[in-house]
Design a protein around this motif. Structure first.
Motif, PDB file in Angstrom:
ATOM      1  N   VAL A 352      56.725  71.298 -33.701  1.00 24.68           N
ATOM      2  CA  VAL A 352      56.572  72.510 -32.902  1.00 24.68           C
ATOM      3  C   VAL A 352      55.353  73.302 -33.358  1.00 24.68           C
ATOM      4  O   VAL A 352      54.625  73.887 -32.540  1.00 24.68           O
ATOM      5  CB  VAL A 352      57.851  73.374 -32.990  1.00 24.68           C
ATOM      6  CG1 VAL A 352      57.662  74.697 -32.254  1.00 24.68           C
ATOM      7  CG2 VAL A 352      59.044  72.623 -32.433  1.00 24.68           C
ATOM      8  N   GLN A 353      55.116  73.316 -34.672  1.00 24.29           N
ATOM      9  CA  GLN A 353      53.939  74.013 -35.186  1.00 24.29           C
ATOM     10  C   GLN A 353      52.650  73.415 -34.608  1.00 24.29           C
ATOM     11  O   GLN A 353      51.741  74.137 -34.209  1.00 24.29           O
ATOM     12  CB  GLN A 353      53.911  73.920 -36.715  1.00 24.29           C
ATOM     13  CG  GLN A 353      55.039  74.656 -37.406  1.00 24.29           C
ATOM     14  CD  GLN A 353      55.112  74.290 -38.866  1.00 24.29           C
ATOM     15  OE1 GLN A 353      54.098  74.087 -39.506  1.00 24.29           O
ATOM     16  NE2 GLN A 353      56.327  74.190 -39.393  1.00 24.29           N
ATOM     17  N   ARG A 354      52.586  72.111 -34.586  1.00 28.21           N
ATOM     18  CA  ARG A 354      51.388  71.448 -34.045  1.00 28.21           C
ATOM     19  C   ARG A 354      51.224  71.773 -32.559  1.00 28.21           C
ATOM     20  O   ARG A 354      50.117  72.022 -32.097  1.00 28.21           O
ATOM     21  CB  ARG A 354      51.484  69.933 -34.239  1.00 28.21           C
ATOM     22  CG  ARG A 354      51.165  69.488 -35.653  1.00 28.21           C
ATOM     23  CD  ARG A 354      51.262  67.977 -35.791  1.00 28.21           C
ATOM     24  NE  ARG A 354      50.783  67.551 -37.102  1.00 28.21           N
ATOM     25  CZ  ARG A 354      49.551  67.159 -37.341  1.00 28.21           C
ATOM     26  NH1 ARG A 354      48.666  67.141 -36.369  1.00 28.21           N
ATOM     27  NH2 ARG A 354      49.183  66.795 -38.557  1.00 28.21           N
ATOM     28  N   ALA A 355      52.318  71.744 -31.828  1.00 26.00           N
ATOM     29  CA  ALA A 355      52.245  72.051 -30.400  1.00 26.00           C
ATOM     30  C   ALA A 355      51.785  73.489 -30.196  1.00 26.00           C
ATOM     31  O   ALA A 355      50.988  73.777 -29.294  1.00 26.00           O
ATOM     32  CB  ALA A 355      53.611  71.820 -29.755  1.00 26.00           C
ATOM     33  N   ARG A 356      52.283  74.390 -31.042  1.00 27.48           N
ATOM     34  CA  ARG A 356      51.899  75.795 -30.923  1.00 27.48           C
ATOM     35  C   ARG A 356      50.414  75.978 -31.241  1.00 27.48           C
ATOM     36  O   ARG A 356      49.699  76.708 -30.549  1.00 27.48           O
ATOM     37  CB  ARG A 356      52.753  76.621 -31.872  1.00 27.48           C
ATOM     38  CG  ARG A 356      52.460  78.119 -31.828  1.00 27.48           C
ATOM     39  CD  ARG A 356      53.338  78.845 -32.822  1.00 27.48           C
ATOM     40  NE  ARG A 356      52.974  80.248 -32.927  1.00 27.48           N
ATOM     41  CZ  ARG A 356      53.460  81.063 -33.853  1.00 27.48           C
ATOM     42  NH1 ARG A 356      54.332  80.614 -34.740  1.00 27.48           N
ATOM     43  NH2 ARG A 356      53.075  82.325 -33.906  1.00 27.48           N
ATOM     44  N   ALA A 357      49.942  75.304 -32.294  1.00 28.69           N
ATOM     45  CA  ALA A 357      48.521  75.394 -32.658  1.00 28.69           C
ATOM     46  C   ALA A 357      47.649  74.784 -31.568  1.00 28.69           C
ATOM     47  O   ALA A 357      46.587  75.327 -31.230  1.00 28.69           O
ATOM     48  CB  ALA A 357      48.281  74.688 -33.988  1.00 28.69           C
ATOM     49  N   ASP A 358      48.102  73.670 -31.003  1.00 28.74           N
ATOM     50  CA  ASP A 358      47.345  73.020 -29.939  1.00 28.74           C
ATOM     51  C   ASP A 358      47.257  73.929 -28.719  1.00 28.74           C
ATOM     52  O   ASP A 358      46.203  74.039 -28.081  1.00 28.74           O
ATOM     53  CB  ASP A 358      48.026  71.695 -29.570  1.00 28.74           C
ATOM     54  CG  ASP A 358      47.265  70.942 -28.488  1.00 28.74           C
ATOM     55  OD1 ASP A 358      46.295  70.260 -28.816  1.00 28.74           O
ATOM     56  OD2 ASP A 358      47.665  71.046 -27.314  1.00 28.74           O
ATOM     57  N   LEU A 359      48.357  74.596 -28.378  1.00 28.30           N
ATOM     58  CA  LEU A 359      48.361  75.506 -27.229  1.00 28.30           C
ATOM     59  C   LEU A 359      47.415  76.677 -27.466  1.00 28.30           C
ATOM     60  O   LEU A 359      46.655  77.066 -26.559  1.00 28.30           O
ATOM     61  CB  LEU A 359      49.783  76.013 -26.979  1.00 28.30           C
ATOM     62  CG  LEU A 359      49.937  77.038 -25.846  1.00 28.30           C
ATOM     63  CD1 LEU A 359      49.504  76.423 -24.516  1.00 28.30           C
ATOM     64  CD2 LEU A 359      51.382  77.533 -25.768  1.00 28.30           C
ATOM     65  N   ALA A 360      47.436  77.240 -28.677  1.00 24.97           N
ATOM     66  CA  ALA A 360      46.543  78.358 -28.997  1.00 24.97           C
ATOM     67  C   ALA A 360      45.082  77.929 -28.909  1.00 24.97           C
ATOM     68  O   ALA A 360      44.224  78.669 -28.408  1.00 24.97           O
ATOM     69  CB  ALA A 360      46.851  78.897 -30.387  1.00 24.97           C
ATOM     70  N   LEU A 361      44.801  76.706 -29.365  1.00 26.09           N
ATOM     71  CA  LEU A 361      43.440  76.186 -29.316  1.00 26.09           C
ATOM     72  C   LEU A 361      42.986  76.000 -27.870  1.00 26.09           C
ATOM     73  O   LEU A 361      41.856  76.344 -27.499  1.00 26.09           O
ATOM     74  CB  LEU A 361      43.381  74.859 -30.067  1.00 26.09           C
ATOM     75  CG  LEU A 361      42.016  74.195 -30.247  1.00 26.09           C
ATOM     76  CD1 LEU A 361      41.071  75.132 -30.985  1.00 26.09           C
ATOM     77  CD2 LEU A 361      42.155  72.880 -30.998  1.00 26.09           C
ATOM     78  N   ARG A 362      43.884  75.497 -27.040  1.00 25.30           N
ATOM     79  CA  ARG A 362      43.556  75.305 -25.623  1.00 25.30           C
ATOM     80  C   ARG A 362      43.315  76.647 -24.940  1.00 25.30           C
ATOM     81  O   ARG A 362      42.357  76.805 -24.180  1.00 25.30           O
ATOM     82  CB  ARG A 362      44.683  74.546 -24.921  1.00 25.30           C
ATOM     83  CG  ARG A 362      44.476  74.373 -23.417  1.00 25.30           C
ATOM     84  CD  ARG A 362      45.597  73.542 -22.806  1.00 25.30           C
ATOM     85  NE  ARG A 362      45.530  72.180 -23.274  1.00 25.30           N
ATOM     86  CZ  ARG A 362      44.776  71.240 -22.732  1.00 25.30           C
ATOM     87  NH1 ARG A 362      44.002  71.531 -21.687  1.00 25.30           N
ATOM     88  NH2 ARG A 362      44.781  70.013 -23.207  1.00 25.30           N
ATOM     89  N   GLU A 363      44.181  77.614 -25.195  1.00 27.03           N
ATOM     90  CA  GLU A 363      44.035  78.922 -24.554  1.00 27.03           C
ATOM     91  C   GLU A 363      42.727  79.589 -24.969  1.00 27.03           C
ATOM     92  O   GLU A 363      42.039  80.200 -24.143  1.00 27.03           O
ATOM     93  CB  GLU A 363      45.232  79.806 -24.911  1.00 27.03           C
ATOM     94  CG  GLU A 363      46.525  79.374 -24.238  1.00 27.03           C
ATOM     95  CD  GLU A 363      47.711  80.208 -24.680  1.00 27.03           C
ATOM     96  OE1 GLU A 363      47.574  80.926 -25.705  1.00 27.03           O
ATOM     97  OE2 GLU A 363      48.773  80.154 -24.019  1.00 27.03           O
ATOM     98  N   ALA A 364      42.368  79.484 -26.253  1.00 27.05           N
ATOM     99  CA  ALA A 364      41.112  80.086 -26.718  1.00 27.05           C
ATOM    100  C   ALA A 364      39.909  79.398 -26.083  1.00 27.05           C
ATOM    101  O   ALA A 364      38.937  80.052 -25.686  1.00 27.05           O
ATOM    102  CB  ALA A 364      41.023  79.989 -28.240  1.00 27.05           C
ATOM    103  N   THR A 365      39.969  78.067 -25.957  1.00 24.59           N
ATOM    104  CA  THR A 365      38.869  77.324 -25.343  1.00 24.59           C
ATOM    105  C   THR A 365      38.743  77.656 -23.867  1.00 24.59           C
ATOM    106  O   THR A 365      37.637  77.817 -23.342  1.00 24.59           O
ATOM    107  CB  THR A 365      39.079  75.810 -25.540  1.00 24.59           C
ATOM    108  OG1 THR A 365      39.247  75.526 -26.926  1.00 24.59           O
ATOM    109  CG2 THR A 365      37.885  75.033 -25.013  1.00 24.59           C
ATOM    110  N   GLU A 366      39.868  77.760 -23.189  1.00 29.51           N
ATOM    111  CA  GLU A 366      39.831  78.107 -21.769  1.00 29.51           C
ATOM    112  C   GLU A 366      39.282  79.515 -21.564  1.00 29.51           C
ATOM    113  O   GLU A 366      38.538  79.769 -20.612  1.00 29.51           O
ATOM    114  CB  GLU A 366      41.238  77.989 -21.172  1.00 29.51           C
ATOM    115  CG  GLU A 366      41.713  76.543 -21.026  1.00 29.51           C
ATOM    116  CD  GLU A 366      43.121  76.448 -20.473  1.00 29.51           C
ATOM    117  OE1 GLU A 366      43.809  77.490 -20.439  1.00 29.51           O
ATOM    118  OE2 GLU A 366      43.540  75.340 -20.075  1.00 29.51           O
ATOM    119  N   ALA A 367      39.633  80.432 -22.458  1.00 28.39           N
ATOM    120  CA  ALA A 367      39.098  81.792 -22.351  1.00 28.39           C
ATOM    121  C   ALA A 367      37.598  81.806 -22.581  1.00 28.39           C
ATOM    122  O   ALA A 367      36.850  82.534 -21.922  1.00 28.39           O
ATOM    123  CB  ALA A 367      39.796  82.706 -23.360  1.00 28.39           C
ATOM    124  N   ALA A 368      37.129  80.971 -23.524  1.00 26.16           N
ATOM    125  CA  ALA A 368      35.698  80.927 -23.833  1.00 26.16           C
ATOM    126  C   ALA A 368      34.884  80.260 -22.734  1.00 26.16           C
ATOM    127  O   ALA A 368      33.681  80.504 -22.617  1.00 26.16           O
ATOM    128  CB  ALA A 368      35.470  80.200 -25.157  1.00 26.16           C
TER     129      ALA A 368
END
Length: 532
Positions: A352-368
């Motif tokens: 779950v930690q990995r999935a959460r980190a992956d989601l945060a990384l995706r959201e930050a990239t999409e925002a950028a």
């Protein structure tokens, strides 16, 4: 560096920056344009290729004859060589090779200064004038010839007639797609003799408005009559000006590059993007910190340091009991990371930690990358979040595991207090032994005559009482100091781990994203310079 060289370099830079983001089939026209430009520059740059293009009955052939001063083109709706362009060249050399490259057959090439010699026309020196078949001919081969030769024109002279100047065929098929080539265009409204002066003025104004809507604002519109010769001096002067400047071919090639760049811009997009702002970056680090279990590790370090302080500074009997209690970090230094040591106490599972980190990384990239076209955004997200996301999580784990939490450090005051605790312990043990021996009559509780008896207590009992009291004071004081030191150790460990994750985020995520955004900026700047 010429304007053409600048734009070719800029467009190449954009294509190189894009790499495989843009479909190779969409990049192919750019490569064809580069090849065409190089070949055109290799041929005679002393000649300017001017094509007369228009619809059936517009009077192109009549204009061609009047401009050339020779009756070369047969006038009418159909002429014997309907599928072949006719060329007339002014100047002694170079035109034959150029016309061969264009694809004009030798039998349709006429030199204005050959056996048909006429007085030298300085204004047209270097002109290669081509009369094209009608673009709206029912013969498909004629349209193909027009399309082919149009690629080689340095200057377009679009010949329109008063009845069909707004005809959709020429506007949709040629003018609108060639709006990028307006600097290489002249518009002729021929057969002006058929209109009254008022009607002609209205027709010219209407045509100018149509052209402005199609991106041809500012392009010269010249009203002519091949029959009366009206407007021909103005047309000859305009063509002569383009020839004299020697810039027509460059302008045409520049327009070709601009057109391709605009097409690529439409596919790949050139919108600015926000990039990774500071709040988003800090939020990403906070998520990584949580997913890496930094708060739990810091708590475990604090707990471990507090327990170690108790073991080291408590009264020996209590300290021995403390050694039996579980220490979450007791196996550190034996191949396990701090994160692994506290994994059992983590509130969420590693998956779950990995999935959460992956989601945060995706959201930050999409925002950028907000505002990017789909091909670019997909490429950037894949580079940062795709296979790269697993590398990011692994790097974060390694950065956490590699942090020295300082657990091997043993404060000096622990040793000092521990020594004093042993002294008090020995004092109590000695007092107990002394008291027992004195009760058994083996020793005298008063080792010398007149020994003091504070509070009426014998020396053995006093030794026991003072030892226990001093031990209690040391234990309370050391536990308070140990708790303070443990909190500091936990805070220090949290700071170190957060800094390690921050550095890893900067090195792995931010640097990778910045590299992708830099590629996109090179793409945008290259296309901007190619289309300006």
């Amino acid at each position: 560096m010429s304007a053409l060289d600048e734009r070719v370099t800029a467009l190449r830079s954009a294509i190189d920056a894009a790499g495989d983001v843009i479909d190779p089939e969409l990049v192919a026209p750019a490569e064809a344009t580069f090849t065409h430009a190089r070949e055109r520059l290799d041929h005679s740059m002393q000649h300017t290729v001017v094509v007369l293009a228009g619809s059936t009955g517009s009077g192109k052939s009549s204009l061609f004859n009047r401009l050339s001063g020779l009756e070369l083109a047969e006038v009418g709706y159909l002429r014997p060589t309907t599928s072949q362009p006719l060329a007339c060249a002014w100047g002694p050399a170079g035109a034959t090779e150029l016309l061969d490259w264009i694809g004009v057959s030798r039998r349709d090439q006429i030199s204005r200064r050959s056996i048909l010699d006429a007085p030298k026309d300085d204004a047209f020196e270097g002109l290669v004038l081509l009369d094209l078949p009608d673009h709206d001919s029912v013969v498909m081969a004629n349209q193909e010839v027009v399309d082919h030769v149009a690629r080689y024109a340095d200057l377009f002279v679009w010949v329109l007639d008063p009845q069909k100047y707004a005809d959709a065929a020429i506007h949709a098929r040629y003018l609108r797609p060639l709006a990028t080539h307006k600097d290489s265009s002249v518009i002729v409204l021929n057969q002006a003799d058929r209109l009254s002066e008022t009607d002609l003025k209205m027709a010219v104004n209407d045509l100018e408005h149509i052209l402005e809507r199609e991106g041809f604002a500012g392009v010269p519109v010249i009203a002519t009559s091949a029959l009366t010769g009206a407007g021909l001096p103005e047309l000859r002067a305009e063509i002569g000006r383009r020839i004299t400047s020697k810039r027509a071919s460059q302008a045409r090639l520049v327009a070709d590059v601009r057109q391709v760049a605009l097409q690529l811009a439409a596919v790949g997009g050139v919108e600015p993007v926000p990039g990774l702002d500071r709040p988003t970056r800090d939020g990403l680090v906070d998520t990584f910190v949580a997913c890496a279990g930094v708060p739990q590790i810091a708590d475990a370090v604090e707990d471990s340091m507090a327990r170690r302080a108790v073991v080291a500074t408590d009264w020996p009997l209590i300290g021995w009991i403390g050694r039996l209690r579980h220490d979450p970090l007791r196996e550190l230094g034996f191949g396990r990371s701090a994160r692994d040591a506290v994994a059992g106490t983590m509130p969420i599972s590693p998956t779950v930690q990995r999935a959460r980190a992956d989601l945060a990384l995706r959201e930050a990239t999409e925002a950028a990358t907000e505002g990017m076209s789909r091909p670019w955004r997909a490429s950037v997200i894949d580079a940062v979040v795709g296979d790269g996301a697993r590398a990011v999580i692994d790097e974060l784990d390694e950065s956490v595991a590699g942090v020295d939490l300082g657990l091997k450090h043993r404060p000096l005051w622990w040793t000092a207090v521990g020594a004093l605790q042993w002294l008090t312990f020995l004092a109590v043990i000695g007092g107990v032994a002394w008291a027992i021996a004195s009760v058994a009559g083996l020793v005298d509780p008063d080792p010398w005559s007149g020994a003091p008896r504070p509070l009426g207590l014998s020396l053995p009992i006093m030794l026991i009482a003072l030892g226990l009291l001093f031990g209690i004071v040391l234990t309370v004081g050391s536990r308070w100091l140990g708790a303070v030191g443990a909190r500091r150790a936990g805070a220090k460990a949290e700071k170190k781990l957060t800094e390690a994750i921050n550095r890893t985020t900067e090195r792995i995520v931010v640097a990778r994203l910045r590299s992708e955004l830099d590629r996109y900026e090179r793409w945008r700047n290259g296309l901007a310079n190619a289309t300006r």
